[in-house]
Design a protein around this motif. Sequence first.
Motif, PDB file in Angstrom:
ATOM      1  N   PHE A  51       1.104  -1.360  -0.013  1.00 51.44           N
ATOM      2  CA  PHE A  51       0.035  -0.179   0.098  1.00 51.44           C
ATOM      3  C   PHE A  51       0.965   1.204  -0.036  1.00 51.44           C
ATOM      4  O   PHE A  51       0.299   2.394   0.061  1.00 51.44           O
ATOM      5  CB  PHE A  51      -1.046   0.122   1.227  1.00 51.44           C
ATOM      6  N   THR A  52       2.075   1.184   0.011  1.00 48.84           N
ATOM      7  CA  THR A  52       2.902   2.474  -0.345  1.00 48.84           C
ATOM      8  C   THR A  52       3.932   2.124  -1.419  1.00 48.84           C
ATOM      9  O   THR A  52       4.033   1.075  -1.728  1.00 48.84           O
ATOM     10  CB  THR A  52       3.590   2.620   1.184  1.00 48.84           C
ATOM     11  N   ARG A  53       4.705   3.181  -1.506  1.00 43.35           N
ATOM     12  CA  ARG A  53       5.738   3.136  -2.375  1.00 43.35           C
ATOM     13  C   ARG A  53       7.150   3.307  -1.945  1.00 43.35           C
ATOM     14  O   ARG A  53       8.253   3.677  -2.533  1.00 43.35           O
ATOM     15  CB  ARG A  53       5.561   4.401  -3.650  1.00 43.35           C
ATOM     16  N   ILE A  54       7.393   2.709  -0.364  1.00 44.58           N
ATOM     17  CA  ILE A  54       8.394   2.844   0.161  1.00 44.58           C
ATOM     18  C   ILE A  54       9.358   1.707  -0.249  1.00 44.58           C
ATOM     19  O   ILE A  54       8.862   0.671  -0.590  1.00 44.58           O
ATOM     20  CB  ILE A  54       8.319   2.645   1.707  1.00 44.58           C
ATOM     21  N   SER A  55      10.444   2.042  -0.558  1.00 50.28           N
ATOM     22  CA  SER A  55      11.649   1.250  -1.110  1.00 50.28           C
ATOM     23  C   SER A  55      11.682   0.123   0.026  1.00 50.28           C
ATOM     24  O   SER A  55      11.834   0.201   0.890  1.00 50.28           O
ATOM     25  CB  SER A  55      13.228   1.753  -1.329  1.00 50.28           C
ATOM     26  N   PRO A  56      11.759  -1.192  -0.613  1.00 50.81           N
ATOM     27  CA  PRO A  56      12.192  -2.540   0.236  1.00 50.81           C
ATOM     28  C   PRO A  56      13.277  -2.503   0.880  1.00 50.81           C
ATOM     29  O   PRO A  56      13.485  -3.010   1.775  1.00 50.81           O
ATOM     30  CB  PRO A  56      11.934  -3.613  -0.682  1.00 50.81           C
ATOM     31  N   LEU A  57      14.330  -1.704   0.561  1.00 51.88           N
ATOM     32  CA  LEU A  57      15.504  -1.574   0.916  1.00 51.88           C
ATOM     33  C   LEU A  57      15.441  -0.919   2.665  1.00 51.88           C
ATOM     34  O   LEU A  57      16.294  -1.432   3.347  1.00 51.88           O
ATOM     35  CB  LEU A  57      16.289  -0.758   0.211  1.00 51.88           C
ATOM     36  N   TYR A  58      14.632  -0.131   2.535  1.00 51.88           N
ATOM     37  CA  TYR A  58      14.346   0.488   4.075  1.00 51.88           C
ATOM     38  C   TYR A  58      13.828  -0.343   5.178  1.00 51.88           C
ATOM     39  O   TYR A  58      14.300  -0.774   6.199  1.00 51.88           O
ATOM     40  CB  TYR A  58      13.347   1.650   4.052  1.00 51.88           C
ATOM     41  N   PHE A  59      12.811  -1.526   4.609  1.00 53.27           N
ATOM     42  CA  PHE A  59      12.216  -2.525   5.270  1.00 53.27           C
ATOM     43  C   PHE A  59      13.418  -3.534   5.691  1.00 53.27           C
ATOM     44  O   PHE A  59      13.548  -4.189   6.863  1.00 53.27           O
ATOM     45  CB  PHE A  59      11.299  -3.126   4.716  1.00 53.27           C
ATOM     46  N   MET A  60      14.361  -3.754   4.678  1.00 53.40           N
ATOM     47  CA  MET A  60      15.389  -4.795   5.011  1.00 53.40           C
ATOM     48  C   MET A  60      16.418  -4.376   6.144  1.00 53.40           C
ATOM     49  O   MET A  60      16.732  -5.002   6.826  1.00 53.40           O
ATOM     50  CB  MET A  60      16.234  -5.113   3.625  1.00 53.40           C
ATOM     51  N   ALA A  61      16.550  -3.015   5.817  1.00 53.13           N
ATOM     52  CA  ALA A  61      17.549  -2.633   6.842  1.00 53.13           C
ATOM     53  C   ALA A  61      16.940  -2.505   8.283  1.00 53.13           C
ATOM     54  O   ALA A  61      17.843  -2.803   9.285  1.00 53.13           O
ATOM     55  CB  ALA A  61      17.975  -0.976   6.448  1.00 53.13           C
ATOM     56  N   ILE A  62      15.862  -2.010   8.316  1.00 53.40           N
ATOM     57  CA  ILE A  62      15.170  -1.978   9.901  1.00 53.40           C
ATOM     58  C   ILE A  62      15.056  -3.385  10.411  1.00 53.40           C
ATOM     59  O   ILE A  62      15.319  -3.907  11.622  1.00 53.40           O
ATOM     60  CB  ILE A  62      13.888  -1.367   9.618  1.00 53.40           C
ATOM     61  N   ALA A  63      14.532  -4.433   9.377  1.00 54.17           N
ATOM     62  CA  ALA A  63      14.493  -5.583  10.042  1.00 54.17           C
ATOM     63  C   ALA A  63      15.891  -6.320  10.387  1.00 54.17           C
ATOM     64  O   ALA A  63      15.896  -6.915  11.262  1.00 54.17           O
ATOM     65  CB  ALA A  63      13.774  -6.571   9.128  1.00 54.17           C
ATOM     66  N   GLY A  64      16.914  -5.790   9.485  1.00 50.31           N
ATOM     67  CA  GLY A  64      18.212  -6.371   9.931  1.00 50.31           C
ATOM     68  C   GLY A  64      18.611  -5.677  11.277  1.00 50.31           C
ATOM     69  O   GLY A  64      19.230  -6.209  12.022  1.00 50.31           O
ATOM     70  N   LEU A  65      18.462  -4.413  11.511  1.00 50.61           N
ATOM     71  CA  LEU A  65      18.737  -3.898  12.599  1.00 50.61           C
ATOM     72  C   LEU A  65      17.976  -4.371  13.903  1.00 50.61           C
ATOM     73  O   LEU A  65      18.676  -4.836  15.014  1.00 50.61           O
ATOM     74  CB  LEU A  65      18.348  -2.465  12.533  1.00 50.61           C
ATOM     75  N   LEU A  66      16.646  -4.817  13.747  1.00 54.88           N
ATOM     76  CA  LEU A  66      15.856  -5.461  14.675  1.00 54.88           C
ATOM     77  C   LEU A  66      16.566  -6.796  15.044  1.00 54.88           C
ATOM     78  O   LEU A  66      16.709  -7.317  16.228  1.00 54.88           O
ATOM     79  CB  LEU A  66      14.346  -5.621  14.392  1.00 54.88           C
ATOM     80  N   GLY A  67      16.842  -7.529  14.000  1.00 52.81           N
ATOM     81  CA  GLY A  67      17.551  -8.723  14.347  1.00 52.81           C
ATOM     82  C   GLY A  67      19.029  -8.711  14.713  1.00 52.81           C
ATOM     83  O   GLY A  67      19.503  -9.403  15.809  1.00 52.81           O
ATOM     84  N   GLY A  68      19.717  -7.902  14.398  1.00 53.70           N
ATOM     85  CA  GLY A  68      21.081  -7.506  15.058  1.00 53.70           C
ATOM     86  C   GLY A  68      21.046  -7.111  16.464  1.00 53.70           C
ATOM     87  O   GLY A  68      21.936  -7.371  17.351  1.00 53.70           O
ATOM     88  N   PHE A  69      19.939  -6.555  16.891  1.00 53.30           N
ATOM     89  CA  PHE A  69      19.847  -5.874  18.197  1.00 53.30           C
ATOM     90  C   PHE A  69      19.143  -7.252  19.000  1.00 53.30           C
ATOM     91  O   PHE A  69      19.063  -6.741  20.316  1.00 53.30           O
ATOM     92  CB  PHE A  69      19.163  -4.746  18.353  1.00 53.30           C
ATOM     93  N   GLY A  70      18.909  -7.972  18.384  1.00 51.61           N
ATOM     94  CA  GLY A  70      18.234  -9.294  19.321  1.00 51.61           C
ATOM     95  C   GLY A  70      16.860  -9.011  19.407  1.00 51.61           C
ATOM     96  O   GLY A  70      16.347  -9.753  20.178  1.00 51.61           O
ATOM     97  N   LEU A  71      16.099  -7.971  18.956  1.00 51.08           N
ATOM     98  CA  LEU A  71      14.618  -7.855  18.947  1.00 51.08           C
ATOM     99  C   LEU A  71      13.719  -8.850  18.481  1.00 51.08           C
ATOM    100  O   LEU A  71      12.805  -9.248  18.912  1.00 51.08           O
ATOM    101  CB  LEU A  71      14.290  -6.300  18.935  1.00 51.08           C
ATOM    102  N   ILE A  72      14.346  -9.299  17.221  1.00 51.39           N
ATOM    103  CA  ILE A  72      13.361 -10.317  16.716  1.00 51.39           C
ATOM    104  C   ILE A  72      14.601 -11.602  16.519  1.00 51.39           C
ATOM    105  O   ILE A  72      15.735 -11.621  16.152  1.00 51.39           O
ATOM    106  CB  ILE A  72      13.486  -9.921  14.867  1.00 51.39           C
ATOM    107  N   GLN A  73      13.841 -12.592  17.107  1.00 51.62           N
ATOM    108  CA  GLN A  73      14.419 -14.027  17.187  1.00 51.62           C
ATOM    109  C   GLN A  73      13.620 -15.143  16.181  1.00 51.62           C
ATOM    110  O   GLN A  73      12.507 -14.777  16.010  1.00 51.62           O
ATOM    111  CB  GLN A  73      14.253 -14.718  18.653  1.00 51.62           C
ATOM    112  N   ARG A  74      14.576 -15.973  15.890  1.00 47.68           N
ATOM    113  CA  ARG A  74      13.672 -16.932  14.956  1.00 47.68           C
ATOM    114  C   ARG A  74      14.182 -18.432  15.471  1.00 47.68           C
ATOM    115  O   ARG A  74      14.887 -18.464  16.349  1.00 47.68           O
ATOM    116  CB  ARG A  74      14.211 -16.909  13.576  1.00 47.68           C
TER     117      ARG A  74
END
Length: 186
Positions: A163-186
């Motif tokens: 629903f937006t025209r935001i670049s997927p690269l921003y989402f990848m960067a934010i998700a990478g940071l969340l994972g890097g800080f340990g906020l998202i686990q798998r």
Amino acid sequence: MMTGLDTLWQVIKTFLGLSLFSLGGGNTLLQEYQHLSVDTYHWITNNQFADLYALAEAAPGPSSMIVGLLGLGAGLRHGVLWGVLTGLAAEIAVLLPSTLLMVAAALSWGKFKDSPFRIAFERGLGPITLGILFSVGLTVLRTADHHWLAYVVSFLVCGLMLFTRISPLYFMAIAGLLGGFGLIQR
């Protein structure tokens, strides 16, 4: 226990058999790649598959790069040289038949420019490809996300992508940071 040669032959047969079924790009077979490499042949684990998929998507190049990495994972248990050889063989096995078919089709497709068969065929491939890609998205979600926050992030990103025209690269960067800080686990 399989030898390196047995594994090489198994990988070649597997990816030769899948080569001609890739409608819409290499990622359309991702669900089958995961099933064969993790569940059927046990070349790699589910987490390794998710990591290899992320690596293949992050690296520049074709989406079929995952196949070479899966071949590498299959052969690596027999040594580094077997891993490299099996990875290369997997890539050739998946690319060569489909490439030859596409060259033949491209050379003759113009002859059927006004054919009702060609028009129906082209119109039919769109919904089929979208359905396969939806299935692939579910496979990636199931493979990579095992924590409730990871599912929330995945669905949020999916909604924002639709629903937006935001670049997927921003989402990848934010998700990478969340994972890097340990906020998202798998």
